[in-house]
Design an enzyme around this catalytic site. Structure first.
Site, PDB file in Angstrom:
ATOM      1  N   GLU A 326     -29.867 -13.767  20.650  1.00 22.87           N
ATOM      2  CA  GLU A 326     -28.751 -14.210  20.531  1.00 22.87           C
ATOM      3  C   GLU A 326     -27.559 -13.784  21.433  1.00 22.87           C
ATOM      4  O   GLU A 326     -26.565 -14.269  21.773  1.00 22.87           O
ATOM      5  CB  GLU A 326     -28.110 -14.257  19.074  1.00 22.87           C
ATOM      6  CG  GLU A 326     -28.557 -15.306  18.108  1.00 22.87           C
ATOM      7  CD  GLU A 326     -27.935 -15.243  16.846  1.00 22.87           C
ATOM      8  OE1 GLU A 326     -26.891 -14.354  16.337  1.00 22.87           O
ATOM      9  OE2 GLU A 326     -28.076 -16.407  16.264  1.00 22.87           O
ATOM     10  N   HIS A 347     -55.811  -9.929  17.027  1.00 25.03           N
ATOM     11  CA  HIS A 347     -56.821 -10.666  16.739  1.00 25.03           C
ATOM     12  C   HIS A 347     -56.254 -12.029  16.897  1.00 25.03           C
ATOM     13  O   HIS A 347     -56.763 -13.036  16.618  1.00 25.03           O
ATOM     14  CB  HIS A 347     -57.221 -10.323  15.402  1.00 25.03           C
ATOM     15  CG  HIS A 347     -58.237  -9.226  15.490  1.00 25.03           C
ATOM     16  ND1 HIS A 347     -59.529  -9.132  15.412  1.00 25.03           N
ATOM     17  CD2 HIS A 347     -57.848  -8.007  15.233  1.00 25.03           C
ATOM     18  CE1 HIS A 347     -59.714  -7.764  15.535  1.00 25.03           C
ATOM     19  NE2 HIS A 347     -58.929  -7.132  15.308  1.00 25.03           N
ATOM     20  N   LYS A 462     -24.800 -26.446  14.176  1.00 24.71           N
ATOM     21  CA  LYS A 462     -24.071 -26.230  12.810  1.00 24.71           C
ATOM     22  C   LYS A 462     -23.019 -27.403  12.767  1.00 24.71           C
ATOM     23  O   LYS A 462     -22.976 -28.234  11.846  1.00 24.71           O
ATOM     24  CB  LYS A 462     -23.246 -24.814  12.816  1.00 24.71           C
ATOM     25  CG  LYS A 462     -24.222 -23.606  12.545  1.00 24.71           C
ATOM     26  CD  LYS A 462     -23.104 -22.682  12.219  1.00 24.71           C
ATOM     27  CE  LYS A 462     -23.646 -21.113  12.386  1.00 24.71           C
ATOM     28  NZ  LYS A 462     -22.741 -20.099  12.379  1.00 24.71           N
TER      29      LYS A 462
HETATM   30  O1  PA5 Z   1     -25.343 -12.465  14.988  1.00 26.97           O
HETATM   31  C1  PA5 Z   1     -24.561 -13.132  14.204  1.00 26.97           C
HETATM   32  O2  PA5 Z   1     -23.275 -13.008  14.279  1.00 26.97           O
HETATM   33  C2  PA5 Z   1     -25.198 -14.334  13.435  1.00 26.97           C
HETATM   34  O3  PA5 Z   1     -26.725 -14.202  13.749  1.00 26.97           O
HETATM   35  C3  PA5 Z   1     -24.640 -14.365  12.337  1.00 26.97           C
HETATM   36  O4  PA5 Z   1     -25.107 -13.084  11.781  1.00 26.97           O
HETATM   37  C4  PA5 Z   1     -25.391 -15.438  11.387  1.00 26.97           C
HETATM   38  O5  PA5 Z   1     -25.024 -16.652  12.104  1.00 26.97           O
HETATM   39  C5  PA5 Z   1     -24.743 -15.740   9.819  1.00 26.97           C
HETATM   40  O6  PA5 Z   1     -23.312 -15.850  10.206  1.00 26.97           O
HETATM   41  P1  PA5 Z   1     -22.421 -15.320   9.031  1.00 26.97           P
HETATM   42  O7  PA5 Z   1     -22.685 -13.843   8.683  1.00 26.97           O
HETATM   43  O8  PA5 Z   1     -21.060 -15.742   9.604  1.00 26.97           O
HETATM   44  O9  PA5 Z   1     -22.698 -16.327   7.782  1.00 26.97           O
END
Ligand code: PA5
Length: 475
Positions: A326, A347, A462
């Site tokens: 990310e 394996h 989303k």
């Molecule tokens: O790193 C990030 O910001 C994302 O992976 C969020 O943690 C994830 O999308 C969850 O978001 P939220 O904490 O707003 O529910």
């Protein structure tokens, strides 16, 4: 501060000819890495603290994670009771006395660190142990990280059937974690699980059994206010989800499990001190970035295999997969992270790692000492398996042979590997490892001129998911 045994990084086996890197390349990246480290330490931290005049190219600047361990520890030392960590420990005590099972609802950065902490620091079969064997700590289950009907149903049914009678064994609670407070997977799960909890404890008691961790404002913050939750915690501003493991996001579940969170934060702070002062060649963060980046830049090695050699570390690997993917998977760039658990995955993947495309580096994570006494193969009157000649060999010895044998096999074929050594699979090692990998990810982002913070690409799915649901369109 208690003495923290340092984790180490050994890149020797990345200097393989002709497919690895050279000493010249390694030395040559020093100035660039020093400049990026200065940018993080001298520019990003002050811009973040001021919160003003942040250049557009640095937005969002979620550098708040960097010195968070020190901030939390300083507050705790100044006033144990009123500090955030003091309150977290208090909540862990209160809720832990009330319930024997906690469901942690959250997705992505809002649960992966906590799960890694549980799997690394708790007994392997923690949830299967009796309450006494768990030292009175609750069992922990992770949901809200998917919309899998059968798993959600199964957990609900288990919670109902397994929570009978008076006392904590008859009760369960919820920690719900969402920075934005609006993530659909988590929000939908909260509604479903809270409905079940309401039927069990009654609406007027929900405020005792549900602990939200969320931003200052948002849908979950509003809901927490409406319910009147007696305890609630913040995901601080300027700290991204996947960088939030040392905030209440990771600390509250960890404290509930009896993990030594102070030691973990001290370990993370020790990693900060190391990163700030050590030079390339003896700086685990910079050395890790140098080797992995040079392999990518010079040899097209864009798959980073994190080979963890302990079952306790698989979830820590998944946490890193998310962090790297990310943070740097932007603008058609960024290495591809892949966690392998060995010796299991030898394996399933070793064939490709040995003879497949030369696009991989294996970063081993090796635990130097096991918690329990070594198990030996032993003698048997049934020697059809011909193991009597290995009777004295223990599982740790077999593991060492697997690690060294695999490294030798890759080296012989010019496949680059590196070794991260953890003194043990515990909070001190994980605190350092988490902080090392977060710093490394940001350092590499600065090197690649990719903003490691924010995840604009995730918003797209989303948007469409919500659109499809709210407009009642079948995809
Ligand atoms: O790193 C990030 O910001 C994302 O992976 C969020 O943690 C994830 O999308 C969850 O978001 P939220 O904490 O707003 O529910």
């Amino acid at each position: 501060m208690s003495k923290i045994k340092p984790i180490t990084f050994d890149p020797t086996n990345a200097f393989v000819t002709p497919h690895g890197i050279t000493q010249e390349q390694f030395d040559g990246i020093q100035n660039r890495l020093n400049a990026c480290r200065s940018e993080m330490l001298d520019i990003d931290l002050s811009l973040w603290a001021d919160g003003k005049n942040i250049p557009a190219s640095k937005e969002p600047l979620d550098a708040g994670f960097h010195e968070m361990p020190e901030r939390i520890l300083d507050d705790y030392q100044a006033d144990r009771d009123s500090s955030e960590l003091g309150k977290i420990l208090e909540t862990a005590k209160r809720l832990g006395a009330l319930v024997d099972k906690v469901v942690v609802l959250g997705i992505g950065g809002s649960y992966m660190g906590a799960r890694a902490l549980m799997e690394t620091c708790c007994a392997p079969y923690h949830n299967e142990l009796s309450r006494a064997q768990r030292g009175g700590r609750p069992r922990m289950y992770f949901e809200g990280n998917n919309v899998d009907n059968d798993w959600a149903q199964a957990l609900l049914q288990f919670l109902e059937s397994d929570s009978q009678g008076d006392g904590p064994e008859g009760n369960w609670g919820i920690i719900v974690i969402s920075k934005s407070g609006g993530t659909l997977e988590t929000a939908a799960s909260l509604r479903i699980f809270m409905d079940a909890l309401k039927s069990k404890v009654g609406e007027d008691q929900l405020s005792q059994f549900v602990v939200p961790v969320t931003g200052v404002s948002g849908k979950l913050a509003d809901l927490a206010t409406e319910i009147g939750c007696v305890d609630r915690y913040l995901v601080p501003d300027g700290v991204g989800g996947r960088f939030s493991v040392f905030s209440a996001v990771g600390l509250l579940p960890a404290a509930m499990l009896g993990i030594d969170v102070v030691k973990m934060l001290e370990a993370a702070a020790a990693m900060n001190a190391h990163f700030q002062t050590a030079e390339l060649g003896s700086n685990v963060v910079m050395d890790y970035v140098a080797v992995n980046h040079l392999l990518e830049e010079n040899k097209g090695v864009n798959i980073r295999v994190l080979s963890v050699w302990s079952k306790s570390l698989e979830s820590a690997g998944f946490w890193y997969d998310q962090l790297l993917a990310e943070s740097l998977g932007k603008h058609e760039k960024g290495a591809f992270p892949l966690t392998c658990l060995n010796s299991r995955d030898l394996h399933s993947r070793a064939q490709q790692h040995q003879e497949g495309a030369r696009d991989k580096v294996m970063n081993n994570v090796i635990v130097d000492s096991w918690r329990t006494d070594p198990l030996a193969i032993g003698n048997s009157k049934w020697d059809q398996d011909q193991l009597n000649e290995l009777a004295d060999k223990t599982l740790p010895m077999i593991m060492d042979a697997a690690i060294n044998g695999t490294n030798l096999a890759y080296k012989e074929d010019g496949r680059p590997t590196t070794d991260i050594h953890l003194p043990a699979a515990d909070e001190a090692a994980l605190g350092q490892l988490f902080q090392m990998l977060m710093l490394a990810t940001v350092l590499e982002g600065r090197l690649l001129e990719i903003n490691p913070y924010g995840q604009p690409g995730v918003e797209k799915y989303k948007k469409y998911m919500n659109q499809l649901l709210r407009e009642d369109v079948t995809a």
